[in-house]
Write an enzyme that holds these catalytic residues in place. Sequence first.
Site, PDB file in Angstrom:
ATOM      1  CE  LYS A 178      -2.062   2.946   1.930  1.00 52.38           C
ATOM      2  NZ  LYS A 178      -1.971   4.368   1.534  1.00 52.38           N
ATOM      3  N   GLY A 231       6.234   4.980   8.337  1.00 56.29           N
ATOM      4  CA  GLY A 231       5.370   6.161   8.299  1.00 56.29           C
ATOM      5  C   GLY A 231       5.393   6.873   9.634  1.00 56.29           C
ATOM      6  CB  THR A 233       4.950   8.137  15.901  1.00 58.32           C
ATOM      7  OG1 THR A 233       6.356   8.103  15.599  1.00 58.32           O
ATOM      8  CG2 THR A 233       4.730   7.476  17.252  1.00 58.32           C
ATOM      9  N   GLY A 236       1.594   4.357  13.189  1.00 57.79           N
ATOM     10  CA  GLY A 236       2.241   3.176  13.776  1.00 57.79           C
ATOM     11  C   GLY A 236       1.459   2.661  14.977  1.00 57.79           C
ATOM     12  CB  CYS A 287      11.959   9.053   9.158  1.00 58.37           C
ATOM     13  SG  CYS A 287      13.016   7.891   8.311  1.00 58.37           S
TER      14      CYS A 287
HETATM   15  P1  ADP Z   1       3.294  10.346   6.787  1.00 58.68           P
HETATM   16  O1  ADP Z   1       3.111  11.256   7.946  1.00 58.68           O
HETATM   17  O2  ADP Z   1       4.685  10.060   6.399  1.00 58.68           O
HETATM   18  O3  ADP Z   1       2.349  10.609   5.644  1.00 58.68           O
HETATM   19  P2  ADP Z   1       1.502   8.288   7.516  1.00 58.68           P
HETATM   20  O4  ADP Z   1       1.685   7.416   8.685  1.00 58.68           O
HETATM   21  O5  ADP Z   1       0.342   9.207   7.491  1.00 58.68           O
HETATM   22  O6  ADP Z   1       2.878   8.991   7.379  1.00 58.68           O
HETATM   23  O7  ADP Z   1       1.433   7.455   6.169  1.00 58.68           O
HETATM   24  C1  ADP Z   1       2.299   6.376   5.869  1.00 58.68           C
HETATM   25  C2  ADP Z   1       1.502   5.297   5.171  1.00 58.68           C
HETATM   26  O8  ADP Z   1       0.525   4.813   6.096  1.00 58.68           O
HETATM   27  C3  ADP Z   1       0.734   5.791   3.950  1.00 58.68           C
HETATM   28  O9  ADP Z   1       0.725   4.764   2.963  1.00 58.68           O
HETATM   29  C4  ADP Z   1      -0.661   6.006   4.512  1.00 58.68           C
HETATM   30  O10 ADP Z   1      -1.666   5.951   3.536  1.00 58.68           O
HETATM   31  C5  ADP Z   1      -0.761   4.852   5.488  1.00 58.68           C
HETATM   32  N1  ADP Z   1      -1.773   5.035   6.541  1.00 58.68           N
HETATM   33  C6  ADP Z   1      -2.169   6.191   7.100  1.00 58.68           C
HETATM   34  N2  ADP Z   1      -3.146   5.961   8.020  1.00 58.68           N
HETATM   35  C7  ADP Z   1      -3.373   4.620   8.043  1.00 58.68           C
HETATM   36  C8  ADP Z   1      -4.243   3.752   8.782  1.00 58.68           C
HETATM   37  N3  ADP Z   1      -5.090   4.216   9.664  1.00 58.68           N
HETATM   38  N4  ADP Z   1      -4.172   2.430   8.537  1.00 58.68           N
HETATM   39  C9  ADP Z   1      -3.292   1.933   7.642  1.00 58.68           C
HETATM   40  N5  ADP Z   1      -2.448   2.697   6.904  1.00 58.68           N
HETATM   41  C10 ADP Z   1      -2.478   4.022   7.099  1.00 58.68           C
END
Ligand code: ADP
Length: 494
Positions: A178, A231, A233, A236, A287
């Site tokens: 994804k 991605g 925190t 995470g 990061c």
């Molecule tokens: P950044 O702040 O670097 O954008 P994110 O954590 O928002 O980091 O995004 C990193 C990845 O996680 C992206 O592919 C985003 O679409 C995905 N993502 C964001 N929210 C969720 C969630 N609730 N469940 C699964 N994946 C997610």
Amino acid sequence: MQPFPVPPDEIPVGGVWQRGRGSASRCVDPADGSVVASIHAADSAQVDAAAAAGAAAAADPAWRDLLPHQRARLLCRVADAIEEHASELALLQTRNTGKALAETSALVASAAGTFRYYAAALETLEGELPPRRGPHLTMSVHEPIGVIGAITPWNSPIASDAQKIAPALAAGNAVLLKPAEATPLVSLALARLVHAAGVPAGLLSVLPGPGSVVGDAIARHPRVGKLAFTGGTATGRVLGRIAAERIIPVTMELGGKSPTIVCPDADAESAVAGILYGIFSSTGQSCIAGSRIFLPRAEYSAWSRLLTEGAGALRLGPGTDPSTQVGPLATFAHRDRVAGMVDRARDEGARVLCGGRIPDSPRLAQGAYYLPTLLAGLAVDAKTCQEEIFGPVGVLLPYDDEEDLVAQANATAFGLACGVWTEDYRRALRLAQRVEAGTVWVNTYKQFSISTPFSGVKESGLGSDKGRLAIRSYQRQKSVYLGLAEEPIGWALR
Ligand code: ADP
């Protein structure tokens, strides 16, 4: 500039390229706001189909029974294919993320290197025969998990994708990838190459779309046996909760607020060059950006002047211009977020030493640019010094002595990276031990090797990416006992 073909609006779902059935999302070139492509997101039925096809492909004897050297050959072919298409991939990523071509070219080269490294590593991994403690021979073997859910961010897509796909395939799994909603193009192009190289197509699906929809569906899918995430925190934590409910393993590479430490004996030229690279390359969207810059209080003004002059001289421009050092931010929305965080820093009492605004050059007016910014006058517990900005914004912080320095450097929820600039190796090693970080660079910064594990401590991550043992993190261990006794087990006999 070479002609740029618009990528088709198709995604690979369980081996079949098709139109996503979710919402359409435009991929915008942040250097000028032009639309590069429009890609439809996957819907939950496509996530389901990809997971079913992935599970079937991973269990198919044509893949499952490949010997390590045979699987390695396929991974090497992927590396070759990436190298053959390196310039297209780099340009595609530059158009979709704004990064300078030199950087995206390096990311593409690193993706190829990652596939080749895991091909080689795969051939070296061995099972164990633990010492016998009874009339049986025990074997400890490692098996694929099945289907891996890999979720990656927008800042370095092809490299972060490869760091998950290559070890996961090497370990014998299928992958549902994804990519971030705004930057799926290079991940889709990578999937075409992986398939063309001969990896059974059902083994790699790419499912773009909103994280809270598509990412969530992948993470909760019953066939997905492990999550590999890079991605923020906050995300995470969400994925960690899902993994805990489902009792599946998760590795996470999360945010940072990394200290870069100038010691009084640092070589000025190297330190300034390294610090500017550490915070402003990739327009700070990294990061591991060295965003808290610690300077000895006695020489604070001199260091601050050198850094401010250096930051002010950096060349902004589109990633496609070879002279560009600092490209646009990846999206206009993100640029506005960064600008908002600098405004908040002002409210917190920060002095803006340089930057702190959108550039006024007409040449840059159409893009998502923000000037390299250095802030001063904040305490280490200010929000600006605690929260990840993910943009070209560094904060200068004075320290008195080593105790004060270590206390301030560790006064963060994060623990991803640290830079130390000193000519004294004893001091370097002391600081490397005392600063809480997954990676410490001494007299260098932001250097990487796929052979070296990468992990974060505290709220910066869980588990490691990279290194040969990353393959093991995509496998599960099984113990097999072979009974050697000639006699039956006595207990049941009278
Ligand atoms: P950044 O702040 O670097 O954008 P994110 O954590 O928002 O980091 O995004 C990193 C990845 O996680 C992206 O592919 C985003 O679409 C995905 N993502 C964001 N929210 C969720 C969630 N609730 N469940 C699964 N994946 C997610």
